[in-house]
Design an enzyme around this catalytic site. Structure first.
Site, mmCIF file in Angstrom:
data_model
loop_
_atom_site.group_PDB
_atom_site.id
_atom_site.type_symbol
_atom_site.label_atom_id
_atom_site.label_comp_id
_atom_site.label_asym_id
_atom_site.label_seq_id
_atom_site.Cartn_x
_atom_site.Cartn_y
_atom_site.Cartn_z
ATOM 1 N N LYS A 102 0.833 -1.208 0.000
ATOM 2 C CA LYS A 102 0.000 0.000 0.000
ATOM 3 C C LYS A 102 0.860 1.247 0.000
ATOM 4 O O LYS A 102 0.414 2.309 -0.342
ATOM 5 C CB LYS A 102 -0.830 0.071 1.304
ATOM 6 C CG LYS A 102 -1.916 -0.932 1.446
ATOM 7 C CD LYS A 102 -2.943 -0.465 2.487
ATOM 8 C CE LYS A 102 -2.520 -0.652 3.921
ATOM 9 N NZ LYS A 102 -2.522 -2.024 4.414
ATOM 10 N N GLY A 103 2.083 1.075 0.460
ATOM 11 C CA GLY A 103 2.949 2.211 0.764
ATOM 12 C C GLY A 103 3.148 3.221 -0.349
ATOM 13 O O GLY A 103 3.803 4.218 -0.148
ATOM 14 N N CYS A 104 2.605 2.973 -1.534
ATOM 15 C CA CYS A 104 2.922 3.852 -2.658
ATOM 16 C C CYS A 104 1.704 4.586 -3.165
ATOM 17 O O CYS A 104 1.117 4.198 -4.152
ATOM 18 C CB CYS A 104 3.546 3.041 -3.776
ATOM 19 S SG CYS A 104 2.559 1.625 -4.264
ATOM 20 N N ILE A 105 1.299 5.641 -2.434
ATOM 21 C CA ILE A 105 0.104 6.374 -2.834
ATOM 22 C C ILE A 105 0.469 7.750 -3.371
ATOM 23 O O ILE A 105 1.167 8.474 -2.709
ATOM 24 C CB ILE A 105 -0.866 6.531 -1.649
ATOM 25 C CG1 ILE A 105 -1.068 5.175 -1.033
ATOM 26 C CG2 ILE A 105 -2.140 7.160 -2.132
ATOM 27 C CD1 ILE A 105 -2.401 4.877 -0.501
ATOM 28 N N THR B 198 -1.953 5.094 -8.699
ATOM 29 C CA THR B 198 -1.850 3.957 -7.796
ATOM 30 C C THR B 198 -3.150 3.190 -7.630
ATOM 31 O O THR B 198 -3.142 2.064 -7.158
ATOM 32 C CB THR B 198 -1.395 4.441 -6.405
ATOM 33 O OG1 THR B 198 -2.280 5.482 -5.977
ATOM 34 C CG2 THR B 198 0.009 4.993 -6.463
#
Ligand code: FAD
Lengths: 105, 410
Positions: A102-105, B198
């Site tokens: 999830k860390g890549c928003i 994303t």
């Protein structure tokens, strides 16, 4: 809910195609997912990364980014890309039976 | 006297300073803000500078203009936080003691993190637009550029305002069209993501827009180095992309003072409870804005939503109650798409950006994930709102919690 057919079983997957239930995961399933992702053989080095990824997920509740994965697994980025071409963090998470980081928003 | 110290007087720090100055009794509380410069930069405006839409005067103001009179303002570099002794050590090694600390030191670009990026060609054929100087150099360059291959590369996630690179490409399409040389300019996005964004729905729509505007995309591109001799960027798996001009979004990292304090993760972001905004290591330290490791977007609008949560939880804390407010990851971003139009996305930790309408009392509705002129005016109005309401800590007519009203679920 989407499903993915692996080794004759229909397993639930999320919208990124990653396994929903960790309990569906085992080494045989991992090898089958890897094959679908174009990785013919999982070597010891692959496994080291997969295990490090699962360990980090269990601790942090999220799959690690590439940068963190290099710290966690001791494998450098260049090698990570050789092991898991085209986005090592995403690919290794999928093979490890984890959701996409999830860390890549 | 009880002491609240705020590290960083940027978007989030200024917001918190103003909010707390209004409610914390002046006889009982001293509020200190520490920043290393006198000027406040409106970073969202940097996007428009390369294309000559904004200039320096639109994005720079004296920091003190936004600080309340009662604030104890310290202009100095922060060396580190000594959390065990509840004090902040400044550059000159003097100490500022605190009872409570708010970390709002933001994130900055680190071109030094990519091999071959930061050399003599930096600012000549390789640029950034995440700093004022970078955006200005790029503007100068564009004014006389006659065309060629422009490659925009995002080094690694997370980055501030993750839609800004796409906006840059949309505006570049618009700008070079207006200059009559669009046919001589090849635009390409090289991204470590698998697509434009994303989240799936937004990726589909924004990817479609890139295609429509003839911007080529190289997905899953993890940059290993810049080969300056051959003006080529090379990925870890040896994909090569030649460029005439490289616009880089270098690795974004928290400030080095966080690393020196031993309070950061591998990117110097402070591990923070993603709902309460309290530091995981010290319960007298709160974290807001780009400085934290939350899986929410690093954006001014997000810092604004966080400010309302932090405000409530801080008051709980000093009154001895458990923190009750929960941040849901709400983000609300206009996406400039060129030719006087823009899109709007609104999402949180659990709900991806969806199409539909975004109701705003008295002003809206705006259209979600759809190009309109109205959204473009919203984007431009954001600058006025930023200077006049947002950083002054004034209530805005938009809830810190995301709402499903108007959204069309996938
Ligand atoms: C090109 C671009 C476009 C953007 N577009 C948008 C947009 O359209 N919408 C949106 O909502 N957001 C946008 N953003 C993001 C937004 O600007 C940031 O998310 C926001 O400013 C974060 O606020 P902050 O207070 O966390 O950090 P900042 O505002 O960066 O403040 C950090 C402060 O800490 C100080 N500081 C740091 N370290 C030290 C130290 N060691 N000693 C002393 N002082 C220190 C700095 O001087 C700075 O003033 C954009 C950003 C960029 C770069």
């Amino acid at each position: 809910m989407d499903t993915l057919e692996i080794l004759g079983k229909h397993l639930a997957v999320d919208k990124d195609g990653n396994l929903v239930n960790r309990s569906d995961w085992n080494e045989e399933i991992a090898r089958a997912i890897a094959a679908q992702e174009g990785i013919a053989e999982l070597t010891d080095r692959h496994w080291a990364v997969i295990r490090a990824m699962q360990k980090a997920f269990d601790r942090d509740g999220d799959a690690p980014s590439i940068r963190r994965l290099t710290n966690e697994s001791g494998v450098d980025v260049k090698t990570l890309y050789q092991l898991f071409p085209k986005g090592p963090a995403k690919k290794a998470a999928k093979i490890a039976g984890l959701p996409k980081p999830k860390g890549c928003i | 006297m009880r002491r609240l110290v705020i590290l960083g007087g940027g978007t989030a720090g200024t917001m918190m300073l103003n909010k707390f100055s209004r409610v914390l009794n002046e006889d009982q509380w001293q509020i200190t803000v520490i920043d290393d410069s006198e000027t406040h930069l409106y970073q969202p405006g940097f996007l428009f500078i390369p294309f000559g839409i904004y200039g320096q005067k639109d994005v720079v103001k004296p920091r003190r203009e936004f600080f309340p009179a009662r604030a104890n303002v310290v202009i100095s570099g922060i060396d580190r936080i000594d959390a065990d002794h509840k004090r902040v050590i400044l550059e000159d090694k003097s100490a500022v003691d605190y009872d409570y600390l708010i970390v709002a030191t933001g994130a900055k670009i680190r071109p030094d993190q990519t091999e071959g990026l930061l050399d003599d060609e930096w600012g000549k054929s390789k640029f950034d637009f995440y700093t004022l100087e970078g955006a200005q150099r790029l503007h100068q360059f564009f004014e006389s550029w006659q065309g060629g291959r422009l490659v925009l590369n995002m080094t690694e996630m997370p980055i501030k305002c993750p839609v800004a690179p796409l906006e840059f490409l949309f505006l570049a399409d618009s700008y070079f069209t207006a200059r009559g040389i669009r046919d001589k300019v090849e635009l390409r996005l090289a991204t470590p993501l698998s697509g434009a964004f994303t989240k799936p729905k937004a990726t589909e729509i924004l990817g479609g827009l890139l295609q429509q505007k003839n911007v080529k995309v190289t997905p899953d591109f993890g940059i290993a180095r810049v080969d300056n001799e051959r003006k080529t960027i090379v990925s870890y798996d040896d994909v090569e992309i030649p460029y005439d001009v490289l616009v880089s979004i270098p690795t974004n990292m928290g400030d080095e003072c966080i690393a020196r304090s031993g309070l950061g993760d591998e990117l110097n972001y402070v591990p923070t409870d993603k709902e309460t905004l309290v530091s995981e290591a010290h319960d007298d330290i709160f974290v807001i804005g780009d400085a934290g490791n939350l899986p929410s977007s690093k954006a001014g609008s997000v810092a604004h939503f966080q400010s309302e949560i932090l405000f409530k939880n801080f008051l709980d804390r000093i009154d001895g109650r458990p923190a009750h407010a929960r941040f849901d990851g709400h983000a609300n971003c206009f996406i400039e798409s060129g030719f006087g139009k823009a899109l709007l996305i609104d999402f949180n930790y659990g709900v991806e950006p969806l199409p539909g309408k975004f109701p705003l009392p008295g002003i809206g509705p705006f259209s979600l994930l759809h190009e309109t002129r109205m959204n473009h005016y919203g984007k431009l109005a954001f600058r006025w709102i930023y200077w006049n309401a947002l950083i002054r800590g004034v209530e805005l007519p938009i809830d810190s919690k995301m709402s499903m009203a108007g959204k069309v679920a996938a």
